[in-house]
Scaffold this motif. Structure first.
Motif, PDB file in Angstrom:
ATOM      1  N   GLU A 252       0.820  -1.217   0.000  1.00  0.00           N
ATOM      2  CA  GLU A 252       0.000   0.000   0.000  1.00  0.00           C
ATOM      3  C   GLU A 252       0.856   1.270   0.000  1.00  0.00           C
ATOM      4  OE1 GLU A 252      -2.537  -0.376   3.356  1.00  0.00           O
ATOM      5  OE2 GLU A 252      -3.680  -2.053   2.500  1.00  0.00           O
ATOM      6  N   SER A 253       2.080   1.157   0.491  1.00  0.00           N
ATOM      7  CA  SER A 253       2.958   2.326   0.498  1.00  0.00           C
ATOM      8  C   SER A 253       3.405   2.706  -0.910  1.00  0.00           C
ATOM      9  CB  SER A 253       4.189   2.056   1.362  1.00  0.00           C
ATOM     10  OG  SER A 253       5.108   1.189   0.680  1.00  0.00           O
ATOM     11  N   GLY A 254       3.378   1.735  -1.822  1.00  0.00           N
ATOM     12  CA  GLY A 254       3.843   1.973  -3.178  1.00  0.00           C
ATOM     13  C   GLY A 254       5.347   2.040  -3.317  1.00  0.00           C
ATOM     14  N   LEU A 255       6.062   1.701  -2.246  1.00  0.00           N
ATOM     15  CA  LEU A 255       7.518   1.837  -2.236  1.00  0.00           C
ATOM     16  C   LEU A 255       8.264   0.526  -2.404  1.00  0.00           C
ATOM     17  CD1 LEU A 255       7.770   4.401   0.699  1.00  0.00           C
ATOM     18  CD2 LEU A 255       8.073   4.881  -1.747  1.00  0.00           C
ATOM     19  N   GLY A 256       7.570  -0.600  -2.276  1.00  0.00           N
ATOM     20  CA  GLY A 256       8.247  -1.878  -2.375  1.00  0.00           C
ATOM     21  C   GLY A 256       7.297  -3.031  -2.180  1.00  0.00           C
ATOM     22  N   ARG A 257       7.874  -4.198  -1.996  1.00  0.00           N
ATOM     23  CA  ARG A 257       7.087  -5.413  -1.799  1.00  0.00           C
ATOM     24  C   ARG A 257       7.801  -6.311  -0.795  1.00  0.00           C
ATOM     25  NH1 ARG A 257       9.836  -5.462  -6.414  1.00  0.00           N
ATOM     26  NH2 ARG A 257      11.262  -7.203  -6.847  1.00  0.00           N
ATOM     27  N   VAL A 258       7.048  -7.150  -0.148  1.00  0.00           N
ATOM     28  CA  VAL A 258       7.602  -8.104   0.813  1.00  0.00           C
ATOM     29  C   VAL A 258       7.936  -9.401   0.085  1.00  0.00           C
ATOM     30  CG1 VAL A 258       7.006  -9.587   2.766  1.00  0.00           C
ATOM     31  CG2 VAL A 258       6.522  -7.138   2.861  1.00  0.00           C
ATOM     32  N   GLU A 259       9.154  -9.888   0.264  1.00  0.00           N
ATOM     33  CA  GLU A 259       9.569 -11.148  -0.345  1.00  0.00           C
ATOM     34  C   GLU A 259       9.599 -12.300   0.656  1.00  0.00           C
ATOM     35  OE1 GLU A 259       9.711 -11.844  -3.307  1.00  0.00           O
ATOM     36  OE2 GLU A 259      10.142 -10.046  -4.462  1.00  0.00           O
ATOM     37  N   LEU A 260       9.592 -11.986   1.958  1.00  0.00           N
ATOM     38  CA  LEU A 260       9.567 -13.061   2.959  1.00  0.00           C
ATOM     39  C   LEU A 260       9.190 -12.499   4.316  1.00  0.00           C
ATOM     40  CD1 LEU A 260      10.162 -16.094   3.596  1.00  0.00           C
ATOM     41  CD2 LEU A 260      12.470 -15.381   4.255  1.00  0.00           C
ATOM     42  N   VAL A 261       8.288 -13.203   4.990  1.00  0.00           N
ATOM     43  CA  VAL A 261       8.008 -12.992   6.406  1.00  0.00           C
ATOM     44  C   VAL A 261       8.068 -14.368   7.051  1.00  0.00           C
ATOM     45  CG1 VAL A 261       6.370 -12.199   8.138  1.00  0.00           C
ATOM     46  CG2 VAL A 261       6.549 -10.979   5.955  1.00  0.00           C
ATOM     47  N   ALA A 262       9.029 -14.575   7.955  1.00  0.00           N
ATOM     48  CA  ALA A 262       9.282 -15.914   8.494  1.00  0.00           C
ATOM     49  C   ALA A 262       9.510 -15.852  10.002  1.00  0.00           C
ATOM     50  CB  ALA A 262      10.507 -16.534   7.821  1.00  0.00           C
ATOM     51  N   PRO A 263       8.650 -16.513  10.795  1.00  0.00           N
ATOM     52  CA  PRO A 263       8.822 -16.510  12.249  1.00  0.00           C
ATOM     53  C   PRO A 263       9.742 -17.635  12.733  1.00  0.00           C
ATOM     54  CG  PRO A 263       6.769 -17.585  11.674  1.00  0.00           C
ATOM     55  CD  PRO A 263       7.404 -17.172  10.376  1.00  0.00           C
ATOM     56  N   PHE A 264      10.441 -17.358  13.832  1.00  0.00           N
ATOM     57  CA  PHE A 264      11.348 -18.312  14.452  1.00  0.00           C
ATOM     58  C   PHE A 264      11.218 -18.218  15.973  1.00  0.00           C
ATOM     59  CE2 PHE A 264      13.214 -17.387  10.363  1.00  0.00           C
ATOM     60  CZ  PHE A 264      13.782 -18.581   9.938  1.00  0.00           C
ATOM     61  N   ILE A 265      11.678 -19.267  16.644  1.00  0.00           N
ATOM     62  CA  ILE A 265      11.858 -19.255  18.088  1.00  0.00           C
ATOM     63  C   ILE A 265      13.329 -19.555  18.383  1.00  0.00           C
ATOM     64  CG2 ILE A 265       9.479 -19.852  18.686  1.00  0.00           C
ATOM     65  CD1 ILE A 265      10.377 -22.769  18.981  1.00  0.00           C
ATOM     66  N   PRO A 266      13.837 -19.159  19.549  1.00  0.00           N
ATOM     67  CA  PRO A 266      15.253 -19.420  19.834  1.00  0.00           C
ATOM     68  C   PRO A 266      15.521 -20.907  20.056  1.00  0.00           C
ATOM     69  CG  PRO A 266      14.178 -18.431  21.741  1.00  0.00           C
ATOM     70  CD  PRO A 266      13.188 -18.376  20.620  1.00  0.00           C
ATOM     71  N   THR A 267      16.681 -21.357  19.600  1.00  0.00           N
ATOM     72  CA  THR A 267      17.111 -22.711  19.933  1.00  0.00           C
ATOM     73  C   THR A 267      17.500 -22.765  21.412  1.00  0.00           C
ATOM     74  OG1 THR A 267      19.412 -22.240  19.352  1.00  0.00           O
ATOM     75  CG2 THR A 267      17.988 -23.114  17.598  1.00  0.00           C
ATOM     76  N   VAL A 268      17.677 -23.963  21.917  1.00  0.00           N
ATOM     77  CA  VAL A 268      18.175 -24.162  23.275  1.00  0.00           C
ATOM     78  C   VAL A 268      19.627 -24.621  23.138  1.00  0.00           C
ATOM     79  CG1 VAL A 268      17.876 -25.359  25.466  1.00  0.00           C
ATOM     80  CG2 VAL A 268      15.866 -24.814  24.048  1.00  0.00           C
ATOM     81  N   PRO A 269      20.605 -23.739  23.401  1.00  0.00           N
ATOM     82  CA  PRO A 269      22.001 -24.076  23.137  1.00  0.00           C
ATOM     83  C   PRO A 269      22.431 -25.376  23.808  1.00  0.00           C
ATOM     84  CG  PRO A 269      21.803 -21.739  23.596  1.00  0.00           C
ATOM     85  CD  PRO A 269      20.457 -22.337  23.882  1.00  0.00           C
ATOM     86  N   GLY A 270      23.187 -26.154  23.054  1.00  0.00           N
ATOM     87  CA  GLY A 270      23.733 -27.399  23.577  1.00  0.00           C
ATOM     88  C   GLY A 270      22.783 -28.577  23.534  1.00  0.00           C
ATOM     89  N   THR A 271      21.599 -28.401  22.942  1.00  0.00           N
ATOM     90  CA  THR A 271      20.601 -29.467  22.902  1.00  0.00           C
ATOM     91  C   THR A 271      20.134 -29.703  21.466  1.00  0.00           C
ATOM     92  OG1 THR A 271      18.551 -28.160  23.037  1.00  0.00           O
ATOM     93  CG2 THR A 271      19.770 -28.546  25.094  1.00  0.00           C
ATOM     94  N   ASP A 272      19.353 -30.774  21.305  1.00  0.00           N
ATOM     95  CA  ASP A 272      18.698 -31.071  20.032  1.00  0.00           C
ATOM     96  C   ASP A 272      17.211 -30.741  20.101  1.00  0.00           C
ATOM     97  OD1 ASP A 272      20.926 -32.019  18.561  1.00  0.00           O
ATOM     98  OD2 ASP A 272      20.836 -33.925  19.637  1.00  0.00           O
ATOM     99  N   ALA A 273      16.837 -29.811  20.971  1.00  0.00           N
ATOM    100  CA  ALA A 273      15.438 -29.409  21.067  1.00  0.00           C
ATOM    101  C   ALA A 273      14.938 -28.940  19.716  1.00  0.00           C
ATOM    102  CB  ALA A 273      15.292 -28.297  22.106  1.00  0.00           C
ATOM    103  N   TYR A 274      13.752 -29.382  19.359  1.00  0.00           N
ATOM    104  CA  TYR A 274      13.011 -29.009  18.149  1.00  0.00           C
ATOM    105  C   TYR A 274      13.481 -29.730  16.883  1.00  0.00           C
ATOM    106  CZ  TYR A 274      11.858 -25.145  21.289  1.00  0.00           C
ATOM    107  OH  TYR A 274      11.481 -24.395  22.362  1.00  0.00           O
ATOM    108  N   VAL A 275      14.603 -30.443  16.914  1.00  0.00           N
ATOM    109  CA  VAL A 275      15.080 -31.080  15.686  1.00  0.00           C
ATOM    110  C   VAL A 275      14.053 -32.092  15.174  1.00  0.00           C
ATOM    111  CG1 VAL A 275      16.920 -32.489  14.667  1.00  0.00           C
ATOM    112  CG2 VAL A 275      17.483 -30.719  16.335  1.00  0.00           C
TER     113      VAL A 275
END
Length: 279
Positions: A252-275
Motif C-alpha cells: 500500500e505504500s507503493g515503495l516496495g514489496r515483501v519477499e519473505l516474512v518468516a517466524p522463528f523461536i530461539p534454539t536451546v544451546p547445547g541441545t537437540d530441542a526441536y530437531v
C-alpha cells in the motif's frame, strides 16, 4: 616446538581502530539441512561452527540461533518468495552482530578461517544456504522509546521469538524512500502496543569474491532491506492479527514489496530441542 601464533601482533591490533558496542553490521544466515541430516547438522553447528566459525572471530561479539519448526514454517508468506523456494525452506536462522567500522577486518578473518575449517574437514556440506548475507545496520526502531534493552542487547536478551522480514524496492533510489517510510511511519505504528520490542533494519552487502563456493552471491544488494523483529511472545501466540498483513502494508505504500516474512523461536544451546519437529 609450539606453533607460532604471532601473539605480538594482538597488542598492536587492539590499540587501533573502532571498538564501540554499536552493531554496525550483521551476519544473517538461513540454512536448510538436507533431509536425514538434521541431527548431525545441528550438533555440528552447536558444538563447533557457532564458535569456531563465528563467535571466536574478531569483532563478532553477539550471536543467537533460531529455529522454525514445521508449524512455524507454514505461517510464512508470500507463497511465491524470491528468497526461499519453497517458502518453507530454511529451518535454521543464525544472527550475529559485528562492531561498527570493523566489517573489512572481520571479513578478512572470516574468509580465511572458513577456508581453514573446510581444509580441516570441519564444514558440514549436507545443507543449503537459503539466505546468507553480511549486512549493514540502517536503523533500529523501538516500541518503548528509551525504556528496555537496546539493539546491542538483542541477541543476548531472552526474546521469545524473531521474525525475519525481507522487503524489496524496484530501484536503489526507491529503497532510500522505503527505508525512510519504514523508520518514521510504518514501524513506529506497527510496534505500538505489539509484542515486538524492537525492529532492526539492515541492507545486504556483496559477499567477497574469495568466499566459499557453497555460499551463493547475495542478490538485491542495492534494492533489499532485511528486518529483524524481536518478540517478547512466542510468534504462534500473536501471529494473527499482529504479523499476518505486513506484505499488504508495504504494498500500500507503493515503495516496495515483501519477499519473505518468516517466524522463528530461539534454539536451546547445547541441545537437540526441536530437531524432531522440523519436517
Amino acid at each position: 616446538m609450539s606453533e607460532d601464533t604471532r601473539s605480538e601482533l594482538y597488542a598492536e591490533l587492539a590499540a587501533v581502530g573502532p571498538y564501540g558496542t554499536h552493531p554496525g553490521h550483521a551476519l544473517i544466515t538461513m540454512v536448510e539441512p538436507h533431509p536425514g541430516h538434521e541431527y548431525a547438522y545441528n550438533r555440528w553447528y552447536e558444538d563447533d561452527h557457532y564458535y569456531a566459525g563465528a563467535m571466536a572471530m574478531p569483532w563478532m561479539y553477539a550471536g543467537r540461533r533460531w529455529v522454525a519448526t514445521r508449524d512455524l514454517q507454514l505461517l510464512r508468506y508470500p507463497e511465491k518468495s524470491a528468497i526461499a523456494q519453497p517458502v518453507t525452506a530454511g529451518c535454521y536462522l543464525s544472527t550475529y552482530w559485528i562492531t561498527a567500522g570493523r566489517y573489512d577486518d572481520h571479513m578478512r578473518w572470516t574468509v580465511a578461517i572458513n577456508k581453514r575449517l573446510n581444509r580441516d574437514a570441519r564444514v558440514y556440506h549436507d545443507r543449503t544456504h537459503v539466505l546468507t548475507a553480511f549486512q549493514n545496520h540502517e536503523a533500529t526502531v523501538y516500541r518503548d522509546g528509551a525504556a528496555g534493552p537496546r539493539d546491542v542487547h538483542a541477541l543476548d536478551h531472552p526474546y521469545a521469538g524473531l521474525i525475519l522480514q525481507v522487503v524489496e524496492s524496484d530501484t536503489p533510489d526507491r529503497r532510500a524512500s522505503l527505508l525512510a517510510w519504514l523508520r518514521t511511519r510504518h514501524l513506529p505504528k506497527r510496534l505500538a502496543g505489539s509484542p515486538a520490542a524492537l525492529v532492526t533494519v539492515f541492507s545486504p552487502t556483496p559477499l567477497p569474491g574469495d568466499r566459499m563456493t557453497y555460499v551463493k552471491q547475495v542478490e538485491g544488494v542495492d534494492t533489499r532491506l532485511t528486518l529483524l523483529w524481536f518478540l517478547q511472545r512466542d510468534p504462534r501466540e500473536c501471529w494473527d492479527p499482529c504479523f499476518t498483513e505486513l506484505d499488504a502494508a508495504v504494498a500500500e505504500s507503493g515503495l516496495g514489496r515483501v519477499e519473505l516474512v518468516a517466524p522463528f523461536i530461539p534454539t536451546v544451546p547445547g541441545t537437540d530441542a526441536y530437531v524432531d519437529r522440523l519436517r
